[in-house]
Design an enzyme around this catalytic site. Structure first.
Site, PDB file in Angstrom:
ATOM      1  N   PHE A  49       0.909  -1.397  -0.274  1.00 53.60           N
ATOM      2  CA  PHE A  49      -0.091  -0.175   0.106  1.00 53.60           C
ATOM      3  C   PHE A  49       0.419   1.474  -0.362  1.00 53.60           C
ATOM      4  O   PHE A  49       1.663   1.751   1.391  1.00 53.60           O
ATOM      5  CB  PHE A  49      -1.512  -0.330   1.533  1.00 53.60           C
ATOM      6  CG  PHE A  49      -1.628   1.138   1.021  1.00 53.60           C
ATOM      7  CD1 PHE A  49      -2.614   1.458   0.698  1.00 53.60           C
ATOM      8  CD2 PHE A  49      -1.754   2.496   1.730  1.00 53.60           C
ATOM      9  CE1 PHE A  49      -3.825   2.248  -0.048  1.00 53.60           C
ATOM     10  CE2 PHE A  49      -2.328   3.137   1.359  1.00 53.60           C
ATOM     11  CZ  PHE A  49      -3.301   3.335   0.864  1.00 53.60           C
ATOM     12  N   ASP A  59       9.054   2.477   1.933  1.00 53.97           N
ATOM     13  CA  ASP A  59       7.917   3.424   2.648  1.00 53.97           C
ATOM     14  C   ASP A  59       8.051   2.885   3.787  1.00 53.97           C
ATOM     15  O   ASP A  59       7.987   2.424   3.994  1.00 53.97           O
ATOM     16  CB  ASP A  59       7.018   2.921   1.360  1.00 53.97           C
ATOM     17  CG  ASP A  59       5.658   3.776   1.742  1.00 53.97           C
ATOM     18  OD1 ASP A  59       5.521   4.742   2.647  1.00 53.97           O
ATOM     19  OD2 ASP A  59       4.630   3.505   0.617  1.00 53.97           O
ATOM     20  N   LYS A  73       2.921   9.187   7.407  1.00 55.58           N
ATOM     21  CA  LYS A  73       1.670   9.150   9.650  1.00 55.58           C
ATOM     22  C   LYS A  73       2.465   9.909  10.835  1.00 55.58           C
ATOM     23  O   LYS A  73       2.169  10.800  11.408  1.00 55.58           O
ATOM     24  CB  LYS A  73       1.815   7.561   9.664  1.00 55.58           C
ATOM     25  CG  LYS A  73       0.653   7.354   8.528  1.00 55.58           C
ATOM     26  CD  LYS A  73      -0.107   5.668   8.642  1.00 55.58           C
ATOM     27  CE  LYS A  73      -1.012   5.783   7.687  1.00 55.58           C
ATOM     28  NZ  LYS A  73      -0.455   4.592   6.641  1.00 55.58           N
TER      29      LYS A  73
HETATM   30  C1  LIG Z   1      -0.811   4.729   4.836  1.00 57.31           C
HETATM   31  C2  LIG Z   1      -0.210   4.732   4.201  1.00 57.31           C
HETATM   32  C3  LIG Z   1       0.291   5.613   3.180  1.00 57.31           C
HETATM   33  C4  LIG Z   1      -0.744   6.371   2.607  1.00 57.31           C
HETATM   34  O1  LIG Z   1      -0.687   7.408   3.923  1.00 57.31           O
HETATM   35  P1  LIG Z   1      -1.999   8.787   3.459  1.00 57.31           P
HETATM   36  O2  LIG Z   1      -1.304   9.978   4.754  1.00 57.31           O
HETATM   37  O3  LIG Z   1      -2.975   8.561   3.561  1.00 57.31           O
HETATM   38  O4  LIG Z   1      -1.643   9.099   1.961  1.00 57.31           O
HETATM   39  C5  LIG Z   1       1.504   4.881   1.972  1.00 57.31           C
HETATM   40  N1  LIG Z   1       1.906   4.677   2.182  1.00 57.31           N
HETATM   41  C6  LIG Z   1       2.301   3.497   3.611  1.00 57.31           C
HETATM   42  C7  LIG Z   1       3.009   2.234   3.634  1.00 57.31           C
HETATM   43  C8  LIG Z   1       1.290   3.730   4.459  1.00 57.31           C
HETATM   44  O5  LIG Z   1       1.135   2.601   5.719  1.00 57.31           O
END
Ligand SMILES: *Cc1c(COP(=O)(O)O)cnc(C)c1O
Length: 393
Positions: A132, A217, A246
């Site tokens: 994700f 990420d 986050k």
């Molecule tokens: C939550 C998340 C995102 C997206 O972050 P947003 O602030 O909702 O755009 C991208 N990569 C990872 C691994 C995530 O957990």
């Protein structure tokens, strides 16, 4: 909730609970009912709700300056970049407002770096199935989950998905068009999937051999979540680009893309930007958050100890309910418990008893409490889960 249904777009599968106030591990709903929060804003509230250092820093900053644009420097943005660079393997920071924006920035930088240093037809990025990376188009195209693409096709070209934790699949996917590999060190939304110990090391080696950038990420795994400031530190490697969001602002919206100098150099003036990226309020909150995380190591130490403690508690439940619980996995305070049933009703029963927990992938209970969670709070969660699982036998 008739007004909610009348006025809000129906994009989230939400609980009926209306939350109004929070302090530390606790939140209260509009009726005054108290909950222990093991969702923690989906790994955002790393210091707990309304941490005084963050709140006071924000109050002071709000009286001083709210916004000036990126045509000018501001002190907290520089301070935050310095903090992140001095405590990571990266050399430079770019600020944005969310995780998906951090991923977009990383994708653009990786493509630009390849254009600057290799051939114009190298633009492909390999990511993992089940990953994700966000909801905007490049990040969504990078995301290895077809169900999220559905209805929005065509996706942006230039992304290839391979099974996670499978180095041979990754090796075979590299072509002369590949410019980067992007992975979550631990897949969060994908069900808290932890790769084998040497997987990321093999990925790093492959990237070095084939001249590819490694983008991690760490939007979910970063900012102390796994007991180290960044999850890559567990794997004895250094990425070229790191995506953060986050937990970075301790509850305030901010994202960051960090990179090594040689890579960052491909973003020249005008190459990328954001009106609100790195604004005074967001960077002030993030400075307070990072300083609190680093301060005498107490919080990340607590994260490691409480992560082990929660893992052990869940492990006991697995012994007692072997037909219900499949596997428990995670690192620090990012823990998933895969069960044989759909977990929606368990989430509801927990909420009824005053415990907020999350469910991902339909059958993985996910625990991402603030990193300040205490043992007695974990004990009470385990008791409630024990009770609930007992009624399900
Ligand atoms: C939550 C998340 C995102 C997206 O972050 P947003 O602030 O909702 O755009 C991208 N990569 C990872 C691994 C995530 O957990």
């Amino acid at each position: 909730m008739t007004e909610a249904n009348k006025y809000l777009m129906n994009t989230y599968k939400r609980s009926h609970i209306v939350l109004r106030k929070g302090r530390g591990m606790k939140v209260w709903d509009a009726d005054g009912k108290e909950y222990l929060d093991f969702v923690g804003g989906v790994a955002v509230n790393c210091l707990g709700h309304c941490h005084p250092k963050v709140v006071i820093a924000l109050q002071k900053q709000a009286q001083r300056l709210l916004h000036v644009s990126n045509l000018f420097y501001i002190e907290p943005q520089i301070k935050l970049a310095k903090l992140l660079v001095e405590n990571s393997c990266a050399d430079k920071a770019f600020f944005c407002n969310s995780g998906t924006e951090a991923v977009e920035a990383a994708i653009k930088l990786a493509r630009k770096y390849a254009k600057d240093h290799t051939t114009p037809d190298r633009y492909e990025i390999i990511t993992a199935e089940g990953s994700f990376h966000g909801r905007t188009f490049a990040a969504l195209s990078a995301t290895g989950q077809e169900k999220l693409h559905k209805g929005f096709e065509p996706m942006l070209p230039g992304f290839k998905h391979v099974p996670f934790n499978d180095i041979d699949a990754l090796k075979n996917a590299v072509t002369k068009h590949t410019c980067a590999v992007m992975l979550e060190p631990i897949q969060g939304e994908g069900g808290v999937k932890v790769p084998e110990k040497n997987y990321l090391k093999q990925v790093r080696q492959l990237c070095d051999e084939r001249g590819l950038l490694l983008i991690l990420d760490e939007v979910q795994t970063g900012m102390g979540r796994t007991g180290k400031l960044f999850a890559y530190e567990h794997f004895d490697i250094e990425p070229d680009i790191i995506c953060l969001a986050k937990g970075l602002g301790g509850g305030v919206a901010i994202g960051a893309m960090l990179a090594k100098d040689k890579v960052a150099a491909s973003f020249q003036q005008g190459a990328h930007g954001s009106t609100f990226g790195g604004n005074p309020l967001a960077t002030t909150a993030a400075v307070a958050t990072v300083e609190a995380l680093l301060e005498d190591g107490f919080i990340m130490d607590n994260c490691r100890r409480m992560g082990d403690y929660l893992m052990a508690g869940l492990g006991k439940l697995k012994e007692d309910f072997p037909s219900l619980i499949v596997e428990i996995r995670g690192s620090g305070l990012l823990i998933g418990m895969e069960i044989t049933k759909n977990c929606a009703s368990i989430v509801d029963m927990c909420a009824e008893r005053g415990f907020l927990i999350n469910c991902t992938c339909g059958n993985v209970l996910r625990f991402m409490p603030p990193l300040i969670v205490a043992a007695k709070e974990i004990d009470s969660l385990i008791d409630v889960l024990d009770d609930i699982f007992g009624t399900m036998q």
